[in-house]
Scaffold this motif. Structure first.
Motif, PDB file in Angstrom:
ATOM      1  N   ILE A 139     -11.561  -8.247  -6.716  1.00 59.47           N
ATOM      2  CA  ILE A 139     -10.388  -8.029  -7.574  1.00 59.47           C
ATOM      3  C   ILE A 139      -9.585  -6.818  -7.101  1.00 59.47           C
ATOM      4  O   ILE A 139      -8.418  -6.664  -7.445  1.00 59.47           O
ATOM      5  N   PHE A 140     -10.200  -5.944  -6.308  1.00 56.98           N
ATOM      6  CA  PHE A 140      -9.456  -4.764  -5.850  1.00 56.98           C
ATOM      7  C   PHE A 140      -8.248  -5.149  -4.998  1.00 56.98           C
ATOM      8  O   PHE A 140      -7.134  -4.732  -5.313  1.00 56.98           O
ATOM      9  N   PRO A 141      -8.434  -5.943  -3.930  1.00 54.71           N
ATOM     10  CA  PRO A 141      -7.223  -6.367  -3.210  1.00 54.71           C
ATOM     11  C   PRO A 141      -6.292  -7.177  -4.101  1.00 54.71           C
ATOM     12  O   PRO A 141      -5.064  -7.073  -3.965  1.00 54.71           O
ATOM     13  N   ALA A 142      -6.846  -7.924  -5.040  1.00 55.71           N
ATOM     14  CA  ALA A 142      -6.000  -8.719  -5.949  1.00 55.71           C
ATOM     15  C   ALA A 142      -5.123  -7.819  -6.813  1.00 55.71           C
ATOM     16  O   ALA A 142      -4.017  -8.205  -7.197  1.00 55.71           O
ATOM     17  N   PHE A 143      -5.622  -6.635  -7.101  1.00 54.45           N
ATOM     18  CA  PHE A 143      -4.832  -5.688  -7.894  1.00 54.45           C
ATOM     19  C   PHE A 143      -3.603  -5.233  -7.092  1.00 54.45           C
ATOM     20  O   PHE A 143      -2.490  -5.164  -7.612  1.00 54.45           O
ATOM     21  N   TYR A 144      -3.819  -4.969  -5.796  1.00 53.14           N
ATOM     22  CA  TYR A 144      -2.674  -4.594  -4.952  1.00 53.14           C
ATOM     23  C   TYR A 144      -1.721  -5.779  -4.770  1.00 53.14           C
ATOM     24  O   TYR A 144      -0.502  -5.609  -4.716  1.00 53.14           O
ATOM     25  N   GLN A 145      -2.290  -6.965  -4.715  1.00 56.76           N
ATOM     26  CA  GLN A 145      -1.460  -8.167  -4.637  1.00 56.76           C
ATOM     27  C   GLN A 145      -0.599  -8.311  -5.904  1.00 56.76           C
ATOM     28  O   GLN A 145       0.594  -8.615  -5.828  1.00 56.76           O
ATOM     29  N   ALA A 146      -1.225  -8.055  -7.047  1.00 53.87           N
ATOM     30  CA  ALA A 146      -0.490  -8.134  -8.323  1.00 53.87           C
ATOM     31  C   ALA A 146       0.635  -7.098  -8.352  1.00 53.87           C
ATOM     32  O   ALA A 146       1.731  -7.362  -8.844  1.00 53.87           O
ATOM     33  N   MET A 147       0.346  -5.921  -7.777  1.00 55.21           N
ATOM     34  CA  MET A 147       1.396  -4.895  -7.706  1.00 55.21           C
ATOM     35  C   MET A 147       2.556  -5.418  -6.871  1.00 55.21           C
ATOM     36  O   MET A 147       3.718  -5.305  -7.269  1.00 55.21           O
ATOM     37  N   ALA A 148       2.242  -5.974  -5.707  1.00 54.14           N
ATOM     38  CA  ALA A 148       3.292  -6.462  -4.806  1.00 54.14           C
ATOM     39  C   ALA A 148       4.147  -7.509  -5.513  1.00 54.14           C
ATOM     40  O   ALA A 148       5.380  -7.484  -5.429  1.00 54.14           O
ATOM     41  N   GLU A 149       3.505  -8.421  -6.232  1.00 52.70           N
ATOM     42  CA  GLU A 149       4.255  -9.491  -6.904  1.00 52.70           C
ATOM     43  C   GLU A 149       5.156  -8.922  -7.998  1.00 52.70           C
ATOM     44  O   GLU A 149       6.323  -9.303  -8.113  1.00 52.70           O
ATOM     45  N   ALA A 150       4.596  -8.011  -8.786  1.00 55.81           N
ATOM     46  CA  ALA A 150       5.395  -7.427  -9.874  1.00 55.81           C
ATOM     47  C   ALA A 150       6.539  -6.591  -9.293  1.00 55.81           C
ATOM     48  O   ALA A 150       7.669  -6.641  -9.778  1.00 55.81           O
ATOM     49  N   PHE A 151       6.259  -5.849  -8.228  1.00 62.83           N
ATOM     50  CA  PHE A 151       7.291  -4.989  -7.648  1.00 62.83           C
ATOM     51  C   PHE A 151       8.409  -5.839  -7.030  1.00 62.83           C
ATOM     52  O   PHE A 151       9.579  -5.488  -7.101  1.00 62.83           O
ATOM     53  N   ALA A 152       8.018  -6.960  -6.425  1.00 57.41           N
ATOM     54  CA  ALA A 152       9.034  -7.855  -5.848  1.00 57.41           C
ATOM     55  C   ALA A 152       9.944  -8.392  -6.949  1.00 57.41           C
ATOM     56  O   ALA A 152      11.168  -8.478  -6.779  1.00 57.41           O
TER      57      ALA A 152
ATOM     58  N   VAL B 287      11.295   0.410  -7.118  1.00 53.43           N
ATOM     59  CA  VAL B 287      10.645   0.149  -8.407  1.00 53.43           C
ATOM     60  C   VAL B 287      10.895   1.317  -9.352  1.00 53.43           C
ATOM     61  O   VAL B 287      11.210   1.122 -10.531  1.00 53.43           O
ATOM     62  N   ALA B 288      10.799   2.535  -8.827  1.00 50.46           N
ATOM     63  CA  ALA B 288      11.029   3.711  -9.674  1.00 50.46           C
ATOM     64  C   ALA B 288      12.461   3.731 -10.204  1.00 50.46           C
ATOM     65  O   ALA B 288      12.705   4.132 -11.338  1.00 50.46           O
ATOM     66  N   GLU B 289      13.396   3.278  -9.371  1.00 53.52           N
ATOM     67  CA  GLU B 289      14.801   3.245  -9.807  1.00 53.52           C
ATOM     68  C   GLU B 289      15.041   2.171 -10.855  1.00 53.52           C
ATOM     69  O   GLU B 289      15.865   2.326 -11.743  1.00 53.52           O
ATOM     70  N   ARG B 290      14.338   1.058 -10.703  1.00 50.96           N
ATOM     71  CA  ARG B 290      14.702  -0.105 -11.518  1.00 50.96           C
ATOM     72  C   ARG B 290      13.808  -0.344 -12.725  1.00 50.96           C
ATOM     73  O   ARG B 290      14.071  -1.247 -13.518  1.00 50.96           O
ATOM     74  N   SER B 291      12.702   0.384 -12.813  1.00 45.26           N
ATOM     75  CA  SER B 291      11.803   0.144 -13.942  1.00 45.26           C
ATOM     76  C   SER B 291      11.244   1.456 -14.465  1.00 45.26           C
ATOM     77  O   SER B 291      10.817   2.308 -13.677  1.00 45.26           O
ATOM     78  N   GLU B 292      11.267   1.599 -15.785  1.00 43.90           N
ATOM     79  CA  GLU B 292      10.688   2.798 -16.366  1.00 43.90           C
ATOM     80  C   GLU B 292       9.171   2.756 -16.291  1.00 43.90           C
ATOM     81  O   GLU B 292       8.509   3.769 -16.123  1.00 43.90           O
ATOM     82  N   ASP B 293       8.629   1.562 -16.448  1.00 43.09           N
ATOM     83  CA  ASP B 293       7.176   1.407 -16.434  1.00 43.09           C
ATOM     84  C   ASP B 293       6.796   0.017 -15.913  1.00 43.09           C
ATOM     85  O   ASP B 293       6.885  -0.978 -16.648  1.00 43.09           O
ATOM     86  N   PRO B 294       6.386  -0.043 -14.659  1.00 42.96           N
ATOM     87  CA  PRO B 294       6.052  -1.351 -14.092  1.00 42.96           C
ATOM     88  C   PRO B 294       4.682  -1.875 -14.530  1.00 42.96           C
ATOM     89  O   PRO B 294       4.338  -3.035 -14.251  1.00 42.96           O
ATOM     90  N   ALA B 295       3.899  -1.028 -15.230  1.00 44.92           N
ATOM     91  CA  ALA B 295       2.509  -1.408 -15.526  1.00 44.92           C
ATOM     92  C   ALA B 295       2.389  -2.767 -16.241  1.00 44.92           C
ATOM     93  O   ALA B 295       1.574  -3.602 -15.815  1.00 44.92           O
ATOM     94  N   PRO B 296       3.180  -3.022 -17.304  1.00 43.78           N
ATOM     95  CA  PRO B 296       2.981  -4.304 -17.991  1.00 43.78           C
ATOM     96  C   PRO B 296       3.130  -5.508 -17.063  1.00 43.78           C
ATOM     97  O   PRO B 296       2.348  -6.459 -17.149  1.00 43.78           O
ATOM     98  N   GLN B 297       4.104  -5.437 -16.143  1.00 46.99           N
ATOM     99  CA  GLN B 297       4.296  -6.577 -15.227  1.00 46.99           C
ATOM    100  C   GLN B 297       3.162  -6.719 -14.217  1.00 46.99           C
ATOM    101  O   GLN B 297       2.774  -7.816 -13.848  1.00 46.99           O
ATOM    102  N   VAL B 298       2.641  -5.573 -13.781  1.00 44.62           N
ATOM    103  CA  VAL B 298       1.521  -5.629 -12.820  1.00 44.62           C
ATOM    104  C   VAL B 298       0.308  -6.294 -13.476  1.00 44.62           C
ATOM    105  O   VAL B 298      -0.313  -7.212 -12.922  1.00 44.62           O
ATOM    106  N   TYR B 299      -0.003  -5.844 -14.705  1.00 45.38           N
ATOM    107  CA  TYR B 299      -1.197  -6.394 -15.366  1.00 45.38           C
ATOM    108  C   TYR B 299      -0.983  -7.846 -15.793  1.00 45.38           C
ATOM    109  O   TYR B 299      -1.931  -8.644 -15.789  1.00 45.38           O
ATOM    110  N   GLU B 300       0.255  -8.187 -16.109  1.00 47.95           N
ATOM    111  CA  GLU B 300       0.548  -9.591 -16.430  1.00 47.95           C
ATOM    112  C   GLU B 300       0.203 -10.485 -15.240  1.00 47.95           C
ATOM    113  O   GLU B 300      -0.406 -11.540 -15.380  1.00 47.95           O
ATOM    114  N   ARG B 301       0.586 -10.027 -14.053  1.00 44.32           N
ATOM    115  CA  ARG B 301       0.275 -10.787 -12.822  1.00 44.32           C
ATOM    116  C   ARG B 301      -1.237 -10.880 -12.593  1.00 44.32           C
ATOM    117  O   ARG B 301      -1.759 -11.926 -12.251  1.00 44.32           O
ATOM    118  N   LEU B 302      -1.909  -9.733 -12.776  1.00 43.35           N
ATOM    119  CA  LEU B 302      -3.363  -9.711 -12.543  1.00 43.35           C
ATOM    120  C   LEU B 302      -4.073 -10.648 -13.524  1.00 43.35           C
ATOM    121  O   LEU B 302      -4.925 -11.457 -13.128  1.00 43.35           O
TER     122      LEU B 302
END
Ligand code: HEM
Length: 135
Positions: A89-102, A13-28
């Motif tokens: 929502i806490f585990p859902a936040f990690y789930q959203a991370m996993a989806e965005a990172f994938a 993720v660090a290699e391929r994205s400057e900022d993954p935050a928008p995608q993580v929150y979009e998923r959440l």
């Protein structure tokens, strides 16, 4: 859990994205639309970025020394309860991370990464459901 698979996924993720935050929150927000309004004051996304960094730092501690992760998550649960964030929502936040990172990793995302993130989400669920430890 295959900690190395999670670390590898974070490298990707660090290699391929400057900022993954928008995608993580979009998923959440897609899955829990009611949570978007909670960030109404966070105009520039600074709090969202900081929160994601803290969640990843917590994850790194959890995979390594596990010095503070569980207690920190429980403390944040209490802080977040005050602003109307339910525990589930806490585990859902990690789930959203996993989806965005994938998504970001694309073809480089492996079954081991997926399995480890699924396991992590399940463990976060256990942590936030467990009664706080008394010291
Ligand atoms: C691992 C889990 C989490 C950690 C470590 C964490 C950490 C944090 C931190 C450090 C802040 C303060 C950010 C700043 O103002 O610089 C924050 C704010 C906030 N968090 Fe979390 N958080 C977590 C999970 C969640 C979840 C699941 C939600 C639900 C959507 C949430 C909603 C919020 C909101 C609404 C704010 C306030 C934003 C604002 O200032 O407008 N957090 N969080």
């Amino acid at each position: 859990m295959d900690a190395q698979a999670i670390l590898d996924s974070l490298d990707l993720v660090a290699e391929r994205s400057e900022d993954p935050a928008p995608q993580v929150y979009e998923r959440l927000f897609a899955r829990y639309p009611e949570t978007e309004a909670l960030f109404i004051g966070d105009k520039r996304g600074a709090a969202r970025g900081q929160m994601l960094r803290q969640a990843i730092d917590t994850l790194l501690d959890y995979l390594g020394p596990n010095a503070f992760a569980a207690n920190f998550l429980r403390a944040e649960l209490r802080n977040h309860d005050d602003i109307g964030v339910p525990a589930e929502i806490f585990p859902a936040f990690y789930q959203a991370m996993a989806e965005a990172f994938a998504d970001i990793a694309g073809e480089a995302w492996t079954p081991a990464m997926q399995a480890s993130w699924d396991e992590l989400t399940a463990e976060v669920e256990q942590i936030v459901q467990a009664p706080a430890q008394t010291i």
